[in-house]
Design a protein around this motif. Structure first.
Motif, mmCIF file in Angstrom:
data_model
loop_
_atom_site.group_PDB
_atom_site.id
_atom_site.type_symbol
_atom_site.label_atom_id
_atom_site.label_comp_id
_atom_site.label_asym_id
_atom_site.label_seq_id
_atom_site.Cartn_x
_atom_site.Cartn_y
_atom_site.Cartn_z
ATOM 1 N N ALA A 16 -24.994 15.541 -6.519
ATOM 2 C CA ALA A 16 -24.447 14.193 -6.372
ATOM 3 C C ALA A 16 -23.646 13.788 -7.604
ATOM 4 C CB ALA A 16 -25.581 13.201 -6.126
ATOM 5 N N ALA A 17 -24.160 14.117 -8.776
ATOM 6 C CA ALA A 17 -23.441 13.786 -10.006
ATOM 7 C C ALA A 17 -22.101 14.499 -10.055
ATOM 8 C CB ALA A 17 -24.297 14.156 -11.218
ATOM 9 N N HIS A 18 -22.079 15.772 -9.700
ATOM 10 C CA HIS A 18 -20.846 16.564 -9.764
ATOM 11 C C HIS A 18 -19.811 16.077 -8.754
ATOM 12 C CE1 HIS A 18 -18.213 20.127 -9.249
ATOM 13 N NE2 HIS A 18 -18.510 20.363 -10.521
ATOM 14 N N PRO B 168 -26.965 4.617 -7.124
ATOM 15 C CA PRO B 168 -25.574 4.633 -7.603
ATOM 16 C C PRO B 168 -25.430 4.586 -9.118
ATOM 17 C CG PRO B 168 -26.120 2.502 -6.620
ATOM 18 C CD PRO B 168 -27.245 3.434 -6.286
ATOM 19 N N PHE B 169 -26.281 3.818 -9.808
ATOM 20 C CA PHE B 169 -26.154 3.753 -11.261
ATOM 21 C C PHE B 169 -26.368 5.121 -11.884
ATOM 22 C CE2 PHE B 169 -28.189 2.692 -15.480
ATOM 23 C CZ PHE B 169 -26.994 2.400 -16.118
ATOM 24 N N PHE B 170 -27.385 5.849 -11.394
ATOM 25 C CA PHE B 170 -27.599 7.192 -11.915
ATOM 26 C C PHE B 170 -26.403 8.086 -11.632
ATOM 27 C CE2 PHE B 170 -28.553 11.593 -10.942
ATOM 28 C CZ PHE B 170 -29.054 12.030 -12.153
ATOM 29 N N LEU C 143 -34.558 7.839 -16.493
ATOM 30 C CA LEU C 143 -33.676 6.701 -16.730
ATOM 31 C C LEU C 143 -34.412 5.396 -16.451
ATOM 32 C CD1 LEU C 143 -30.905 5.624 -17.460
ATOM 33 C CD2 LEU C 143 -30.178 6.007 -15.090
ATOM 34 N N SER C 144 -35.217 5.365 -15.388
ATOM 35 C CA SER C 144 -36.023 4.169 -15.111
ATOM 36 C C SER C 144 -37.021 3.911 -16.229
ATOM 37 C CB SER C 144 -36.763 4.338 -13.780
ATOM 38 O OG SER C 144 -35.874 4.313 -12.687
ATOM 39 N N ALA D 206 -32.404 -1.649 -11.142
ATOM 40 C CA ALA D 206 -32.747 -1.585 -9.719
ATOM 41 C C ALA D 206 -31.749 -0.757 -8.932
ATOM 42 C CB ALA D 206 -32.836 -2.993 -9.139
ATOM 43 N N THR D 207 -30.502 -0.644 -9.402
ATOM 44 C CA THR D 207 -29.515 0.183 -8.712
ATOM 45 C C THR D 207 -29.677 1.658 -9.052
ATOM 46 O OG1 THR D 207 -27.809 -0.021 -10.438
ATOM 47 C CG2 THR D 207 -27.894 -1.743 -8.746
ATOM 48 N N ASN D 208 -30.529 1.937 -10.014
ATOM 49 C CA ASN D 208 -30.927 3.323 -10.266
ATOM 50 C C ASN D 208 -32.135 3.661 -9.407
ATOM 51 O OD1 ASN D 208 -31.165 5.901 -11.826
ATOM 52 N ND2 ASN D 208 -33.094 4.959 -12.465
ATOM 53 N N HIS D 209 -33.197 2.854 -9.536
ATOM 54 C CA HIS D 209 -34.408 2.999 -8.731
ATOM 55 C C HIS D 209 -35.249 1.755 -8.946
ATOM 56 C CE1 HIS D 209 -38.193 4.647 -7.163
ATOM 57 N NE2 HIS D 209 -37.447 5.536 -6.529
#
Length: 737
Positions: A51-53, A64-66, A149-150, A188-191
């Motif tokens: 997903a990142a790539h 999405p933030f991640f 990240l969270s 929250a947009t990360n998890h």
């Protein structure tokens, strides 16, 4: 030097030891770098790296933030291997978090340990316990999830809240709380895990200046930044319209976006339901017995944290020791600074008991419970509690400091009493306990040198003919294939149909409408270079299963009794007793429709990881094993010079299997590499068993014809099997999970 029992300075006064915190973070980062995974790993690591790539959308809630952060991070020239770069993001975020945990621990130790040097040493010791606990360490050396990240945002928000509360009322500013609200919304947009710090924030605010929650200016600003922070979720529909390689949920409409954000795809039961039973009036509900079993599952994970390499009895003893230190630290915290202790208690209760109730898992993968028809989780879920294991180190620091207090008091009462400096040195010996998790997890927490997921993906993709359809089962036999295709460019001509997603409309639409990329012979094994492979232009499915035109398939089709189905040249019997249920799901209808349309025209395979799935669909007579896959034939298989019928294996193309195993596959040797504690993540060991089956087949089929090759295959088979629970000695199994 000041005595430990002397009156401490006012809490929160003075400058925070940022330089020391930076050293703690760098030390944690060095440890994680030494033990970092060199490439992708099993479970969600491959999906998130993909997903990142691709700047794509992973499984709900999309994170999405991640994705945005990791995509930008992946552009940095930090390592040659892209997956290693993204793994480094996990290591960095976790190491920075360790530095912040240190700052929090050092601040909360101020009323307990007056001398700054020893306070910082004690805070470092507690932080070391947290960052080397098994789950924290193991998740910090690979980007398997978005939870490091969270965890960073949890620690950062707690630290900022504490700094805000420590300021004198005259200098305290509401805009600092506005920043905290923004960070919570962004996290929250990360998890949603990032929001678990909110109760601790509320406790701090209520205990410091509750009137701030009533000030209109603050409330308006907080609402505004919350909207701005959560607006990152708009990345999902914007990117979905561009249809990146990974586009789970295809959230191009508002209902689809809502379905992604609410994780509708997973059908998570209510927190008040029993997840092992169907929803409805007959569901027994989330009983106290079930909740108790779920809490025991958390305690099981807690016992792994401090000596995962060692025997189960040692793990339990260490868990009792560090639990006692943490509880002792909590007691001392309540005595020293009530407001901070209440906040920390709220955080720990949220990260443990409340989270256990909310997650509402089935029985844990390795829990001993058993009942007919009731399922366990498909894997261990300790990663959900990573923040609780790391934060526990703060209370361990306070517990160690309390023990130091006791030693100081005992030494001061002796005649003649040692000097204060000597008392400190003697009491500091207790801090050596902090290196126990480092020693006890050094074999099983690291992932350095582990390349099997990448190798397995390459091997499976290179097993099939150009422009093939490859049917897979779930996460571990699919996500690495996505990674290999998107990130490494391996066999992008192959279409992957994962059964666990093929029950959704959006996934089948993508399969239908995405044409395969042109086959690249230079990046494929030599056995595919002997002929031209025309690129297909038609979609995989042409017509609906019952001969009516349609673009999708029904959710299910009733199968009350055995029926004979004719799929072009293939005739099979669909038997509900063999299938295990009186209906066909959309995934099965799609597979059958593709076989009807394409068998004999385009190559179709089942990954060996699907087990006997093809046989349960009545296709057994049309399947031939070829290494890690099984080919679907247009006519029943029959013995020949190449194809042999082997007991318990079905028909196998022996020369092709041998050519793949010894001329193409890169994963056999890594799978056979000796591992001191076997394959640590038992639920993912089936990927190793695929190689076991391949080499066992060669050993059996070639024993009389090519004894040297058969012996080598048997050697690899036994070495791989020794890494699994099927081949581990009893004492090594007992030392594991």
């Amino acid at each position: 030097m000041t005595d430990l029992r002397a009156a401490p300075p006012a809490a929160g006064t003075g400058h925070a030891p940022y330089l020391w915190a930076g050293c703690v973070a760098v030390g944690a980062l060095v440890l994680y770098l030494i033990t970092l995974a060199p490439t992708t790993q099993f479970w969600d690591a491959s999906e998130y790296i993909t997903a990142a790539h691709a700047l794509g959308i992973p499984h709900p809630p999309g994170n999405p933030f991640f994705v945005i952060l990791a995509h930008v991070w992946g552009l940095l020239p930090l390592a040659g291997d892209y997956a290693r770069r993204i793994n480094l993001l996990a290591a960095t975020t976790s190491a920075v978090t360790a530095g912040i945990w240190f700052l929090i621990a050092e601040r909360w130790l101020q009323p307990v340990v007056a001398p700054g040097r020893w306070r910082r040493v004690a805070a470092t010791a507690g932080t070391l316990v947290g960052c080397t606990s098994f789950t924290v360490w193991n998740q910090s050396v690979v980007n398997e999830k978005v939870y490091t990240l969270s965890m960073l945002t949890i620690a950062l928000v707690l630290w900022l809240t504490m700094r805000w509360a420590d300021q004198p009322a005259a200098t305290r500013r509401d805009h600092q709380l506005v920043l905290i609200v923004y960070l919570l919304a962004l996290s929250a947009t990360n998890h949603l895990m990032g929001l678990l710090v909110a109760p601790a924030v509320v406790v701090y605010v209520l205990g410091t200046d509750p009137r701030v929650l009533l000030r209109p200016r603050f409330l308006m600003a907080a609402l505004l930044v919350a909207v701005v922070g959560t607006s990152v979720n708009l990345f999902i529909p914007i990117r979905a319209h561009l249809d990146p390689y990974l586009n789970q949920g295809d959230a191009t409409t508002w209902p689809a976006l809502q379905a992604v954000l609410t994780r509708e795809q997973f059908g998570k039961p209510s927190v008040f339901a029993n997840p092992m039973y169907p929803p409805g009036a007959d569901n027994p509900g989330h009983t106290l017995v079930l909740y108790g079993q779920q809490l025991l599952n958390y305690l099981q994970y807690f016992t792994w944290q401090f000596g995962h390499d060692w025997m189960a009895a040692a793990q339990r003893a260490l868990a009792v020791l560090f639990a006692a230190l943490g509880l002792l630290g909590a007691r001392r915290h309540w005595q020293a600074e009530r407001r901070a202790a209440v906040a920390m208690t709220a955080l720990m209760l949220t990260l443990t008991g409340a989270l256990v109730f909310y997650l509402n898992f089935k029985w844990g993968y390795s829990q001993p419970y058993s009942a007919p028809g009731l399922e366990h989780e498909v894997r261990e879920r300790d990663y959900f509690f990573i923040a609780s294991f790391a934060a526990w180190g703060i209370w361990v620091a306070l517990g160690l400091a309390t023990v130091m207090e006791w030693i100081q008091q005992a030494l001061a009462s002796r005649a003649p009493a040692p000097s204060p400096a000597r008392r400190w040195a003697l009491s500091a010996v207790v801090l050596l306990l902090a290196i126990v998790p480092l020693a006890g997890n050094r074999l099983t927490a690291p992932r350095s040198g582990e390349t099997l997921a990448r190798d397995y993906a390459r091997d499976v993709l290179q097993s099939v003919d150009p422009y093939a359809l490859l049917v897979t089962a779930g996460d571990n036999d699919t996500f690495p294939l996505w990674y290999a295709q998107e990130v490494e460019g391996v066999r992008r001509d192959v279409s992957v149909l994962v059964l666990s997603l093929a029950n959704t409309d959006w996934y089948l639409r993508q399969l239908q409408h995405r044409p395969p990329e042109t086959f690249a012979p230079a990046r494929a094994p030599a056995l595919y270079r002997e002929r031209a492979w025309p690129r297909p232009t038609a979609p995989w499915m042409s017509r609906f299963y019952r001969d009516g035109p349609a673009d999708t398939l029904p959710p299910y089709l009733e199968l009350p009794q055995p029926v004979t189905a004719r799929l072009g040249p293939v005739t099979l019997t669909l038997d509900p007793n063999v299938l295990g249920r009186p209906y066909l799901e959309r995934a099965e209808l799609a597979v059958l429709q593709i076989i009807k349309d394409q068998v004999g025209k385009r190559p179709i395979y089942f990954s060996a990881s699907t087990g006997n799935y093809g046989d349960r669909l009545g296709l057994g007579a049309y399947l031939v094993g070829e290494g890690l896959v099984r080919r679907v034939l247009a006519r029943p298989a029959a013995p020949s010079d190449s194809v042999r019928l082997l007991p318990d294996r079905g028909f196998v193309n022996v020369p092709r299997t041998s050519a793949l195993a010894f001329g193409v596959y890169q994963g056999g040797e890594p799978a056979a590499r000796p591992r001191p504690r076997g394959w640590v993540d038992v639920p993912s060991q089936n990927s190793l068993l695929g190689y076991v089956f391949v080499y066992d087949t060669i050993a059996a089929a070639l024993a009389g014809q090519q004894p040297a090759l058969a012996a080598r295959a048997a050697q690899l088979r036994d070495a791989i099997l020794a890494n699994t629970t099927y081949g581990l000695p009893a004492e090594r199994r007992a030392a594991g999970n």
